[in-house]
Design an enzyme around this catalytic site. Structure first.
Site, mmCIF file in Angstrom:
data_model
loop_
_atom_site.group_PDB
_atom_site.id
_atom_site.type_symbol
_atom_site.label_atom_id
_atom_site.label_comp_id
_atom_site.label_asym_id
_atom_site.label_seq_id
_atom_site.Cartn_x
_atom_site.Cartn_y
_atom_site.Cartn_z
ATOM 1 N N HIS A 97 58.932 54.051 50.984
ATOM 2 C CA HIS A 97 58.025 54.379 49.881
ATOM 3 C C HIS A 97 57.803 53.123 49.055
ATOM 4 C CE1 HIS A 97 56.016 56.161 46.559
ATOM 5 N NE2 HIS A 97 57.043 56.164 45.746
ATOM 6 N N GLU A 102 41.392 44.484 63.181
ATOM 7 C CA GLU A 102 42.439 44.133 64.148
ATOM 8 C C GLU A 102 43.785 44.740 63.785
ATOM 9 O OE1 GLU A 102 44.430 42.357 67.392
ATOM 10 O OE2 GLU A 102 42.305 42.806 66.994
ATOM 11 N N HIS A 123 49.578 55.973 42.665
ATOM 12 C CA HIS A 123 51.041 55.947 42.763
ATOM 13 C C HIS A 123 51.524 54.957 43.826
ATOM 14 C CE1 HIS A 123 54.967 58.545 43.009
ATOM 15 N NE2 HIS A 123 55.189 57.312 43.435
ATOM 16 N N ASP A 174 11.869 45.669 45.302
ATOM 17 C CA ASP A 174 11.688 47.039 44.850
ATOM 18 C C ASP A 174 13.067 47.707 44.836
ATOM 19 O OD1 ASP A 174 10.554 49.455 44.164
ATOM 20 O OD2 ASP A 174 9.878 49.921 46.191
ATOM 21 N N GLU A 183 13.625 51.726 45.021
ATOM 22 C CA GLU A 183 13.614 52.880 45.922
ATOM 23 C C GLU A 183 13.220 52.461 47.335
ATOM 24 O OE1 GLU A 183 11.722 56.549 44.600
ATOM 25 O OE2 GLU A 183 11.511 55.637 42.624
ATOM 26 N N SER A 215 10.235 47.413 39.674
ATOM 27 C CA SER A 215 10.289 48.827 40.022
ATOM 28 C C SER A 215 9.461 49.629 39.033
ATOM 29 C CB SER A 215 11.743 49.322 40.003
ATOM 30 O OG SER A 215 11.814 50.724 40.157
ATOM 31 N N SER A 216 9.015 50.784 39.468
ATOM 32 C CA SER A 216 8.291 51.672 38.556
ATOM 33 C C SER A 216 9.225 52.257 37.509
ATOM 34 C CB SER A 216 7.607 52.799 39.332
ATOM 35 O OG SER A 216 8.560 53.525 40.084
ATOM 36 N N ASP A 269 9.158 49.228 50.211
ATOM 37 C CA ASP A 269 8.923 50.204 51.278
ATOM 38 C C ASP A 269 7.518 50.788 51.186
ATOM 39 O OD1 ASP A 269 9.514 51.632 48.856
ATOM 40 O OD2 ASP A 269 9.701 53.445 50.066
#
Length: 596
Positions: free
Chosen positions: A200, A225, A275, A375, A377, A505-506, A566
């Site tokens: 632990h 790996e 923890h 942009d 979105e 962006s809008s 886009d």
């Protein structure tokens, strides 16, 4: 003592020194064979060259009960069995001697883990199980005590218990308590019969790994790996580590740990949120090796997320080694992408996942560009985040948000929304749907907001109100910004290469900053240069990009700016203004439909 002499009495009792010193005076003179005329073997002096050779040739640093180290893994002629607690010839003559060695080994392990930072402040612990469950070799469980500094423990501090948790041999040190982890050791030994050691730790990496996704009940990693080091996994397997929630005291974790052990039989560890880690193996060597491997993987996952924005659970798509399962994927028809063709000239031909494009020769960005205009979105952020998270938040909280505003603030909101509506054509569906006669201010605001959002109107007043509401959601923690996993690595690379990254962006500038300042991976605002919204103009009009080019100091040569979006209409407008336009290909983006 005369010059050039050495007092030999200091070496009595070391190894076989007393026998080799027979007939040698307590004081002898130089020169001689080594420091002591051969009376003490050079292996006792690792500061000499021959002493170091002897020490590292035949003496292991770890305390062992058997003559050889047990390996991890199976599958090749070089692998040894690892289901036993150790291999080779036993170095103990009786159970009492074995117990003495196990106590010393636990102390050595605790000191080692303390030095790694896994067992500071008396935290952490180790348990080792020996025996075969027979009358001659009954099972014994050796347990570290609670409340002692792990770097200062001695073998006399360790408890020896049977499988019923009854004390067989108490520690010689008085007034000690068993580790608070003891009930959890026994959960593992009950459900993992081959387990011989449980460790632990309170490793910082383990704690931080549980917070990568604060509400997740597992941590997943693949294509690393060091997966080979945790048992039952290869490089390209998916390792799923269960996470259980912490409790005020350790013993209260037992039932949760038991459920996790049973639910995830392939994993040799369980994380405890905020923890640490419980890890076990079929030998103490295996448990130690696996614990180190798990910690390495935790650190890797943390750095992948914080430095690169990568999710450790995602399989890489752009490596030379890939295994495809199932029928070969259908090839996608390629259309011409040159600017002089009859097609749009953008890097995309449909609504497809951009992973395939990363594997192809489609250029992502012009190589020598130093100014990016992005942009949000469908470019930096999934369209679904805006439509499935941000917009619903506004609609569900709109009424309660308006209740918090003063009459003056409500009047200001209404004035801006009225300006948005006035700019719409009389036949616009949002205008036709929304009748504002004889409506109170709050009702009017709600109806206009819902109508414009229904028909995806991009207007300044609406965006301003949405931005203020999102600010409240981010502040409360109810909202967290989303970006694609490749966006933060892009920012890091651009920062290192001196490339300016800007946003258009809008969404309002305020909303943009809220998004990038409240990502799950952290605040990236410092990596962005300038922000632009519809106050710079409509995104589908060329003059808007001319305005932005001037603000970015490229009025004379706007082709130095690479605009990524886009939206086909936006890209056509940007290209008309002289910018270099690049289509963003993301899952769910609209397909290109017409020549530009």
């Amino acid at each position: 003592m005369p010059p050039n002499t050495i007092n030999m009495s200091a070496y009595e009792g070391i190894g076989s020194t007393s026998q080799q010193m027979s007939g040698v005076n307590a004081t002898t003179t130089f020169p001689g064979n080594g420091w002591t005329n051969g009376a003490v073997p050079q292996s006792m002096f690792p500061t000499t060259r021959e002493g170091r050779v002897t020490l590292y040739s035949t003496h292991r640093r770890w305390i062992h009960s058997h003559s050889s180290w047990s390996r991890i893994g199976t599958g090749s002629e070089m692998d040894a069995k690892h289901s036993d607690s150790a291999s080779g010839i036993s170095l103990t003559q009786c159970l009492k001697e074995e117990g003495r060695i196990m106590r010393a080994l636990i102390v050595q392990l605790c000191e080692f883990f303390y030095k790694l930072g896994w067992a500071t402040g008396t935290g952490g612990g180790v348990s080792i199980r020996t025996g075969e469950g027979t009358p001659a070799r009954p099972f014994r469980v050796f347990v570290a005590p609670s409340g002692l500094q792990k770097e200062d423990m001695i073998g006399d501090d360790v408890f020896e218990l049977d499988m019923e948790r009854q004390i067989v041999n108490p520690p010689k040190t008085p007034n000690l308590r068993q580790s608070a982890c003891t009930p959890l050791w026994y959960v593992v030994y009950k459900h993992r019969p081959s387990a011989r050691c449980v460790i632990h730790t309170h490793s910082m990496n383990a704690v931080m790994a549980t917070l990568l996704k604060p509400h997740a009940d597992t941590l997943e990693l693949t294509h690393l790996e060091m997966l080979k080091g945790v048992g039952n996994h290869a490089y390209d397997d998916s390792l799923v580590i269960p996470i259980i929630d912490n409790r005020p005291t350790e013993d209260l974790l037992a039932s949760q740990l038991e459920k996790a052990v049973l639910k995830y039989p392939k994993c040799n560890a369980v994380l405890v949120r905020r923890h640490g880690l419980y890890c076990w193996g079929d030998s103490w060597e295996q448990a130690k090796t696996q614990c180190e491997s798990f910690d390495y993987l935790f650190e890797t996952a943390i750095k992948m997320k914080s430095l690169l924005g990568l999710d450790s659970a995602e399989k890489p798509t752009n490596e030379s080694y890939r295994v495809h399962v199932g029928p070969p994927p259908a090839k996608r028809a390629k259309k011409s992408t040159s600017f002089g063709s009859s097609n749009t000239g953008f890097n995309g031909v449909g609504a497809v996942d951009n992973a395939d494009d990363l594997l192809s020769k489609v250029p992502l960005l012009p190589r020598d560009s130093k100014t990016l205009l992005l942009d949000i979105e469908g470019c930096t952020t999934a369209i679904s985040f805006v439509h499935d998270k941000l917009f619903p938040y506004v609609l569900s909280h709109l009424e309660s948000y308006l209740e918090t505003l003063t009459l003056e603030e409500l009047a200001s909101v209404l004035q801006l929304l009225n300006a948005d509506f006035a700019a719409l054509q009389e036949t616009h569906p949002a205008k036709l749907e929304c009748s504002l006669q004889d409506q109170s201010t709050k009702i009017a605001i709600q109806r206009m907001v819902k109508a414009m959002m229904k028909f995806d109107v991009k207007a300044t007043g609406l965006k301003n109100l949405q931005g203020k509401m999102w600010k409240s959601g981010y502040a409360s923690g109810e909202l967290k910004g989303h970006v694609y996993s490749d966006f933060v690595p892009l920012l890091n690379w651009c920062e290192a290469q001196g490339v300016s990254v800007n946003i258009y962006s809008s969404g309002s500038i305020g909303a943009q900053k809220l998004l990038f300042g409240n990502l799950e991976s952290g605040d990236v605002l410092s990596k962005l240069s300038q922000h632009f919204d519809t106050t710079s103009g409509n995104k589908k009009e060329a003059r808007s990009y001319t305005t932005i080019a001037a603000a970015l100091q490229h009025a004379d040569d706007p082709s130095q700016i690479v605009f990524v979006s886009d939206s086909e209409d936006e890209l056509v407008a940007a290209r008309s203004a002289g910018l270099c336009a690049v289509m963003s290909i993301r899952p769910g983006n609209a397909p290109l439909t017409r020549p530009g």
